[in-house]
Design a protein around this motif. Structure first.
Motif, short mmCIF file in Angstrom:
data_model
loop_
_atom_site.label_atom_id
_atom_site.label_comp_id
_atom_site.label_asym_id
_atom_site.label_seq_id
_atom_site.Cartn_x
_atom_site.Cartn_y
_atom_site.Cartn_z
N THR A 22 0.81 -1.22 0.00
CA THR A 22 0.00 0.00 0.00
C THR A 22 0.84 1.27 0.00
O THR A 22 0.28 2.37 -0.08
CB THR A 22 -0.96 0.03 1.20
OG1 THR A 22 -0.19 -0.06 2.41
CG2 THR A 22 -1.95 -1.10 1.14
N LEU A 25 0.14 3.70 -2.76
CA LEU A 25 -1.00 4.61 -2.70
C LEU A 25 -0.57 6.02 -2.31
O LEU A 25 -1.19 6.99 -2.72
CB LEU A 25 -2.05 4.07 -1.73
CG LEU A 25 -2.66 2.73 -2.13
CD1 LEU A 25 -3.61 2.24 -1.06
CD2 LEU A 25 -3.36 2.84 -3.46
N VAL A 28 0.53 7.68 -5.41
CA VAL A 28 -0.60 8.03 -6.26
C VAL A 28 -1.21 9.35 -5.81
O VAL A 28 -1.54 10.21 -6.64
CB VAL A 28 -1.65 6.90 -6.25
CG1 VAL A 28 -2.95 7.35 -6.88
CG2 VAL A 28 -1.11 5.69 -6.98
N THR A 64 -2.64 7.58 -13.44
CA THR A 64 -2.11 7.61 -12.08
C THR A 64 -3.01 6.81 -11.14
O THR A 64 -2.53 6.06 -10.28
CB THR A 64 -2.00 9.07 -11.59
OG1 THR A 64 -1.23 9.80 -12.53
CG2 THR A 64 -1.33 9.13 -10.24
N GLU A 65 -4.31 6.95 -11.31
CA GLU A 65 -5.26 6.21 -10.46
C GLU A 65 -5.17 4.70 -10.73
O GLU A 65 -5.35 3.90 -9.82
CB GLU A 65 -6.67 6.72 -10.71
CG GLU A 65 -7.68 6.21 -9.75
CD GLU A 65 -7.49 6.73 -8.34
OE1 GLU A 65 -7.91 6.03 -7.41
OE2 GLU A 65 -6.92 7.82 -8.16
N ALA A 66 -4.90 4.32 -11.98
CA ALA A 66 -4.77 2.89 -12.30
C ALA A 66 -3.60 2.27 -11.55
O ALA A 66 -3.70 1.14 -11.07
CB ALA A 66 -4.58 2.72 -13.80
N GLY A 68 -2.57 3.20 -8.64
CA GLY A 68 -3.05 3.04 -7.27
C GLY A 68 -3.95 1.83 -7.12
O GLY A 68 -3.88 1.10 -6.13
N LEU A 69 -4.81 1.61 -8.10
CA LEU A 69 -5.69 0.43 -8.04
C LEU A 69 -4.89 -0.87 -8.15
O LEU A 69 -5.22 -1.86 -7.50
CB LEU A 69 -6.74 0.51 -9.14
CG LEU A 69 -7.79 1.61 -8.94
CD1 LEU A 69 -8.71 1.69 -10.15
CD2 LEU A 69 -8.58 1.38 -7.68
N PHE A 70 -3.83 -0.86 -8.95
CA PHE A 70 -2.98 -2.05 -9.03
C PHE A 70 -2.28 -2.31 -7.70
O PHE A 70 -2.17 -3.46 -7.27
CB PHE A 70 -1.94 -1.91 -10.15
CG PHE A 70 -2.52 -1.95 -11.53
CD1 PHE A 70 -3.62 -2.72 -11.83
CD2 PHE A 70 -1.94 -1.21 -12.54
CE1 PHE A 70 -4.15 -2.75 -13.10
CE2 PHE A 70 -2.46 -1.23 -13.82
CZ PHE A 70 -3.57 -2.01 -14.10
N LEU A 72 -3.37 -1.43 -4.72
CA LEU A 72 -4.39 -1.91 -3.79
C LEU A 72 -4.78 -3.35 -4.08
O LEU A 72 -4.97 -4.15 -3.16
CB LEU A 72 -5.61 -1.00 -3.87
CG LEU A 72 -6.64 -1.13 -2.78
CD1 LEU A 72 -6.03 -0.80 -1.42
CD2 LEU A 72 -7.79 -0.19 -3.06
N MET A 73 -4.87 -3.70 -5.36
CA MET A 73 -5.20 -5.07 -5.74
C MET A 73 -4.11 -6.04 -5.27
O MET A 73 -4.39 -7.12 -4.76
CB MET A 73 -5.36 -5.17 -7.25
CG MET A 73 -5.71 -6.56 -7.74
SD MET A 73 -5.75 -6.69 -9.53
CE MET A 73 -4.07 -6.38 -9.97
#
Length: 81
Positions: A22, A25, A28, A64-66, A68-70, A72-73
């Protein structure tokens, strides 16, 4: 006794790994701030390019958000996988 100790160590390693995953994040959040700061700076310099700059900004935000999602995933996969 050894089995429960191994399970405890595995669970601890998962918690540490998810916490480390994390960290992305935070990057991000900084990246999104930089994208929109550049947008405001660009608007101040040349307001006539508003539509084109906004399109590039949304693309930068999405990429940039993608990331962060990666991150988090990966944290969830480490924790619950």
């Amino acid at each position: 006794y050894i089995f429960t100790m191994n399970q405890t160590m595995l669970q601890s390693a998962k918690q540490i790994g998810a916490g480390l995953a994390t960290i992305g994040l935070a990057g991000v959040g900084a990246g999104i701030g930089i994208v929109f700061a550049a947008l405001v700076n660009s608007f101040a310099r040349n307001p006539s390019l508003r539509q084109q700059l906004f399109g590039f900004t949304i693309l930068g935000f999405a990429l940039t958000e993608a990331i962060g999602l990666f991150a988090l995933m990966m944290a969830f996969l480490i924790l619950f996988g």
